[in-house]
Design an enzyme around this catalytic site. Structure first.
Site, PDB file in Angstrom:
ATOM      1  N   HIS A   1       0.811  -1.224   0.000  1.00  0.00           N
ATOM      2  CA  HIS A   1       0.000   0.000   0.000  1.00  0.00           C
ATOM      3  C   HIS A   1       0.842   1.270   0.000  1.00  0.00           C
ATOM      4  O   HIS A   1       0.448   2.292  -0.543  1.00  0.00           O
ATOM      5  CB  HIS A   1      -0.965   0.007   1.194  1.00  0.00           C
ATOM      6  CG  HIS A   1      -0.330   0.351   2.500  1.00  0.00           C
ATOM      7  ND1 HIS A   1       0.494  -0.515   3.202  1.00  0.00           N
ATOM      8  CD2 HIS A   1      -0.368   1.493   3.244  1.00  0.00           C
ATOM      9  CE1 HIS A   1       0.910   0.074   4.308  1.00  0.00           C
ATOM     10  NE2 HIS A   1       0.410   1.284   4.363  1.00  0.00           N
ATOM     11  N   ASP A   2       2.021   1.218   0.614  1.00  0.00           N
ATOM     12  CA  ASP A   2       2.880   2.399   0.716  1.00  0.00           C
ATOM     13  C   ASP A   2       4.074   2.357  -0.230  1.00  0.00           C
ATOM     14  O   ASP A   2       5.054   3.083  -0.021  1.00  0.00           O
ATOM     15  CB  ASP A   2       3.392   2.557   2.153  1.00  0.00           C
ATOM     16  CG  ASP A   2       2.557   3.533   2.974  1.00  0.00           C
ATOM     17  OD1 ASP A   2       1.683   4.212   2.391  1.00  0.00           O
ATOM     18  OD2 ASP A   2       2.775   3.617   4.192  1.00  0.00           O
TER      19      ASP A   2
ATOM     20  N   LYS B   1       5.926   5.467  -1.487  1.00  0.00           N
ATOM     21  CA  LYS B   1       6.882   6.247  -0.693  1.00  0.00           C
ATOM     22  C   LYS B   1       8.305   6.086  -1.207  1.00  0.00           C
ATOM     23  O   LYS B   1       9.188   6.858  -0.810  1.00  0.00           O
ATOM     24  CB  LYS B   1       6.792   5.856   0.781  1.00  0.00           C
ATOM     25  CG  LYS B   1       5.546   6.410   1.459  1.00  0.00           C
ATOM     26  CD  LYS B   1       5.524   6.146   2.956  1.00  0.00           C
ATOM     27  CE  LYS B   1       4.314   6.814   3.600  1.00  0.00           C
ATOM     28  NZ  LYS B   1       4.206   6.509   5.045  1.00  0.00           N
TER      29      LYS B   1
ATOM     30  N   HIS C   1      -5.807   6.388   1.815  1.00  0.00           N
ATOM     31  CA  HIS C   1      -5.974   7.589   2.648  1.00  0.00           C
ATOM     32  C   HIS C   1      -7.298   8.305   2.365  1.00  0.00           C
ATOM     33  O   HIS C   1      -7.530   9.401   2.886  1.00  0.00           O
ATOM     34  CB  HIS C   1      -4.809   8.562   2.438  1.00  0.00           C
ATOM     35  CG  HIS C   1      -3.565   8.150   3.168  1.00  0.00           C
ATOM     36  ND1 HIS C   1      -3.426   8.249   4.536  1.00  0.00           N
ATOM     37  CD2 HIS C   1      -2.394   7.621   2.708  1.00  0.00           C
ATOM     38  CE1 HIS C   1      -2.227   7.804   4.897  1.00  0.00           C
ATOM     39  NE2 HIS C   1      -1.583   7.417   3.804  1.00  0.00           N
TER      40      HIS C   1
ATOM     41  N   ASP D   1      -3.819   0.609   8.441  1.00  0.00           N
ATOM     42  CA  ASP D   1      -2.773   1.625   8.290  1.00  0.00           C
ATOM     43  C   ASP D   1      -2.772   2.583   9.474  1.00  0.00           C
ATOM     44  O   ASP D   1      -1.726   2.848  10.094  1.00  0.00           O
ATOM     45  CB  ASP D   1      -3.007   2.377   6.985  1.00  0.00           C
ATOM     46  CG  ASP D   1      -1.987   3.475   6.727  1.00  0.00           C
ATOM     47  OD1 ASP D   1      -0.783   3.237   6.919  1.00  0.00           O
ATOM     48  OD2 ASP D   1      -2.400   4.581   6.325  1.00  0.00           O
TER      49      ASP D   1
END
Length: 322
Positions: free
Chosen positions: A144-145, A148, A195, A223
């Protein structure tokens, strides 16, 4: 990717008593077999596997940062090697113990992906996802991240408050993640939407309710739970109960209320039999969770039984232990 919703839908609405009763009935299926294992701690091998998985994710993310893309073979490797470890760890019924194991004390960016994977898989199981959907969820949560990797490390590790410009750049990790994974729709949508919030106050597109991908809603809960539970460069981890308390305030608004009710009840259920301290410094043992108000527990103390539904001025301050 396919996913199964079962009877839990995406609408934002106050839960009715019949709806809560249905959810509780679903949660109680198989409860007897779990109660025997409730306080069994994960084996040392699982602990080592989780650490190994975190190291693998660190190396993979570093490669993605250098190459600025992710190969399909890399995704398949994660599915084959890391997803089974996450699924095994998520089967542990004492999520409170696992919570302490998962707290990211360093290298947050990498350990966070594993922590979110475990929590999301745990919740997905309780929501009754099919085996295929659960596997999709686990993989989506781990990645999911991934966006980054497109954010400068100096921003990710900045100890002070971000400027408005810096924060806007951090928020773009959702879009970067989507771009990296867009050849795999389910993974791409989770990276893009984790988000977003039910009330439309999330980012990047301020989507509401049913416009948010189902698996993204689960990952969003995992999260936030793991983020609040972990030490980070700019804040200390919140205590387990305080995390639950904060998330309970967000039942209507930020997260899907039906998913969050299941999550909170499962988390509170792991505290049955544990000693806690109340805000008046009184110590007692939790003996029952109220499914309609999970934070208003029934406690046994030296002076007798306390029902927090009736003691409006009292709250649990902290968990002591066994």
């Amino acid at each position: 990717m396919k996913y199964s919703k079962g009877k839990l839908n995406n609408e934002i609405s106050p839960l009715t008593i019949p709806e809560i009763d249905f959810i509780m009935e679903e949660m109680n299926k198989g409860k007897e077999s779990e109660s025997v294992k409730r306080h069994v701690q994960p084996s040392v091998s699982i602990h080592e596997k989780i650490n190994g998985a975190s190291e693998q994710i660190k190396n993979l993310f570093e490669d993605i940062r250098k190459e600025e893309n992710i190969q399909l073979e890399t995704v398949e490797g994660i599915k084959a090697e890391i997803v089974p470890i996450i699924e095994e760890a998520a089967k542990n019924p004492d999520i409170y113990y696992l919570f302490k194991e998962m707290q990211a004390k360093n290298e947050y960016t990498y350990k966070h992906n594993i922590g979110v994977g475990i929590i999301a898989t745990y919740l997905g199981t309780k929501l009754g996802l099919s085996k295929e959907s659960l596997s999709d969820l686990t993989l989506a949560a781990i990645l999911h991240d991934v966006g980054k990797t497109g954010i400068p490390e100096r921003l990710l590790e900045k100890p002070g408050k971000l400027t408005e410009t810096e924060y806007e750049e951090i928020k773009r990790h959702t879009i970067y993640g989507y771009e990296l994974l867009k050849c795999i729709p389910g993974l791409a949508l989770t990276a893009l939407q984790h988000h977003e919030r039910e009330d439309g106050q999330g980012y990047p597109h301020k989507l509401k309710g049913s416009n948010i991908y189902y698996l993204s809603k689960i990952v969003a809960i995992a999260d936030v739970f793991h983020a609040m539970s972990s030490d980070r460069v700019y804040h200390q981890a919140m205590p387990f109960y305080k995390v639950i308390e904060q998330m309970n305030r967000d039942v209507f608004g930020k997260f899907n209320p039906k998913m969050l009710l299941v999550f909170i009840n499962q988390l509170m259920g792991t505290l049955v039999g544990k000693e806690v301290m109340l805000t008046n410094q009184q110590i007692g043992t939790i003996i029952m969770i109220n499914p309609y108000e999970p934070l208003k527990v029934l406690m046994k103390t030296k002076s007798g039984i306390i029902d927090l539904r009736l003691e409006k001025e009292l709250q649990i301050e902290r968990i002591i232990g066994k």
